[in-house]
Enzyme design. Structure first.
Site, mmCIF file in Angstrom:
data_model
loop_
_atom_site.group_PDB
_atom_site.id
_atom_site.type_symbol
_atom_site.label_atom_id
_atom_site.label_comp_id
_atom_site.label_asym_id
_atom_site.label_seq_id
_atom_site.Cartn_x
_atom_site.Cartn_y
_atom_site.Cartn_z
ATOM 1 C CB SER A 81 -13.627 3.572 69.515
ATOM 2 O OG SER A 81 -13.461 2.320 70.141
ATOM 3 C CB SER A 82 -17.713 1.329 72.738
ATOM 4 O OG SER A 82 -17.207 0.114 72.216
ATOM 5 C CG HIS A 85 -3.326 3.095 39.269
ATOM 6 N ND1 HIS A 85 -4.278 2.317 38.636
ATOM 7 C CD2 HIS A 85 -2.935 4.026 38.359
ATOM 8 C CE1 HIS A 85 -4.422 2.745 37.392
ATOM 9 N NE2 HIS A 85 -3.638 3.792 37.193
#
Ligand SMILES: O=C(O)C[C@H](Nc1ncnc2c1ncn2[C@@H]1O[C@H](COP(=O)(O)O)[C@@H](O)[C@H]1O)C(=O)O
Length: 492
Positions: free
Chosen positions: A326-327, A201
């Protein structure tokens, strides 16, 4: 209706180049465009040309069986058995199948509007050309009536598809899936003793080992892959409505059941289906696609689990030299291969589930919906293959991060509540004093508090365990409380 403001229309729509004028053709599907290299192995067996090549194999082998018989000469009066040279010539239509063959078939289909009739005419053309290759006395042009003899198109199509799919699965998809399982199995063994905080969970729970968690996937995948390796590929050749009507009307003396069985099983390597309408019922395809879809779902589960382990820091990614994460955020290495795998597995499942559901239905003795649907089997397997490729690449680019794994375990001493309360129950059953309400006592100590090693030791000391049990419990840490997880790896 204008879909863009007039100014835009003027500047873009009118002057721009048409992409559809570019050669080679621009692909609509990413499988044939951006991902062409990774999906290409499937196209070798499941594409329009691959299907036509296999149709030629089936038509030619049927002619050879009819002409050369099953040990007692030709099955058809007036037809002499083919010579070795003639059989080689006929078989070369498939082995030499090339761009020129594709063009010839397209030219026939443009006129017939019937894809299997086009194959028949393609073979007819080859029979006409035979004397120029095999010599003037060659009898092949006279044998055009033998092409597609007593066949309905589905006799050719179902056998061709079965062979195409069998090859695509056995030579391409299954080895790619097995490569993932082998990679997981190798790493399960390597990390079988590496403790890992488990989360149920999403909350800290009884620790496990990394290797055992990988083994669960190995075990699940192997069960399904064994089913796929044992898959039956059924085929039929029994005429327009499965009655051998044309066969027996023309040549009642032939044992057509034996011939049909010999053809499907011995000549084509498939499982003989004796009872069909015009179409092979496609139940085996539904079974296969359901199992592959199931495998896709297991792999989707794996891709998401690994993605979340990476997010937690349990796995570190090896940055690819020169690659951008990431750019705009230079620090990032994104788990893009796992995300790509997830998306392609979803697309594959959508197609496979649709194929499995719809292929098993056909109105009365045949409708053509299966023809159109089956043209997408290559895409269904292609998306899965692409996912397998990305998943394996992703798995090869990660490794466990010991620092994070150890920190997680050290920050969660409360997971030892379970073994302590269970040992208290065992002690209570042996009549030791002060062991009542074990669950409640441990809960009181541990729930909602940050628990340290000292808290755990102190709690154990307040209890009247026998010395061996007390020592065993005191020796436990979140990192050693892994049960027999490492032993279980041997069952994968
Ligand atoms: O052997 C036969 O042809 C018997 C015929 N049943 C057919 N069985 C198999 N193919 C047939 C059938 N009918 C058409 N076609 C041709 O199938 C092609 C369907 O094209 P698509 O919709 O693109 O998959 C497309 O090329 C169609 O021309 C019947 O009347 O029962």
């Amino acid at each position: 209706m204008d879909i863009m403001p007039a100014a835009f229309t003027a500047s873009y729509m009118v002057v721009r180049m048409k992409l559809t004028d570019i050669t080679p053709a621009i692909a609509v599907s990413p499988l044939d465009g951006r991902y062409q290299r990774q999906a290409a192995p499937i196209a070798e067996y499941l594409s329009e040309p691959a299907l036509n090549r296999e149709r030629i194999v089936v038509e030619v082998e049927w002619m050879i069986l009819l002409a050369n018989g099953m040990g007692n000469g030709s099955l058809i009066p007036g037809v002499q058995p083919f010579t070795d040279e003639e059989m080689d010539y006929l078989r070369s239509l498939a082995t030499d199948f090339d761009a020129n063959s594709i063009e010839q078939l397209a030219a026939h289909e443009a006129i017939t509007h019937h894809d299997v009739k086009a194959v028949e005419y393609f073979i007819d053309d080859a029979l006409d050309r035979a004397p120029s290759v095999l010599g003037e006395n060659c009898d092949l042009p006279r044998l055009k009536p033998l092409v597609h003899f007593a066949c309905t198109s589905e006799d050719i199509n179902n056998l061709s598809y079965a062979r195409c799919i069998k090859q695509a699965i056995e030579l391409v998809w299954l080895p790619a899936a097995e490569a993932i399982v082998n990679h997981l199995a190798e790493h399960a063994e390597q990390y079988k003793d590496m403790p890992l905080l488990a989360l149920t969970h999403g909350q800290p729970a009884t620790p496990t080992t990394l290797g055992k968690e990988l083994s669960v996937y190995v075990y699940r995948l192997r069960r399904q892959l064994e089913r796929i390796a044992d898959q039956e590929y059924l085929g039929k050749i029994n005429g327009a409505t499965g009655t051998f009507g044309a066969h027996t009307a023309a040549l009642p003396q032939v044992d057509w059941i034996a011939v049909s069985r010999e053809f499907v099983e011995t000549r084509l390597g498939l499982t003989w289906n004796p009872l069909t309408t015009q179409i092979e019922s496609h139940d085996w395809q539904a079974e296969l696609y359901s199992t592959i879809s199931h495998v896709n779902h297991i792999l989707h589960n794996l891709a998401q689990d690994v993605w979340m382990y990476i997010s937690r820091g349990v796995f570190a990614q090896v940055p690819v030299k020169g690659a951008t994460g990431s750019s705009t955020m230079p620090h990032k290495v994104n788990p893009i291969r796992f995300e790509n795998a997830e998306a392609n597995l979803e697309l594959s499942c959508a197609l496979l589930d649709s194929l499995a559901a719809t292929l098993v239905e056909s109105r009365w003795q045949r409708d053509l919906t299966d023809s159109t649907t089956q043209r997408n089997i290559g895409s269904a397997l292609g998306y899965s293959l692409l996912a397998l490729d990305n998943l394996l690449g992703g798995l090869k680019s990660i490794h466990p991060n010991n620092l994070v794994i150890e920190r997680e375990l050290n920050e969660n001493w409360e997971v030892l509540g379970e073994p302590i309360q269970t040992a208290m129950r065992a002690a209570a059953l042996q009549g030791r004093a002060g062991m009542d309400k074990p669950y409640e006592k441990v809960k009181e100590l541990m729930r909602g508090h940050a628990i340290s090693k000292n808290d755990v030791e102190r709690f154990i000391d307040t209890l009247d365990f026998d010395e061996a049990t007390a020592q065993r419990l005191r020796a436990l840490t979140p990192a050693t409380y892994t049960g027999i997880a490492s032993t279980l790896v041997e069952f994968d």
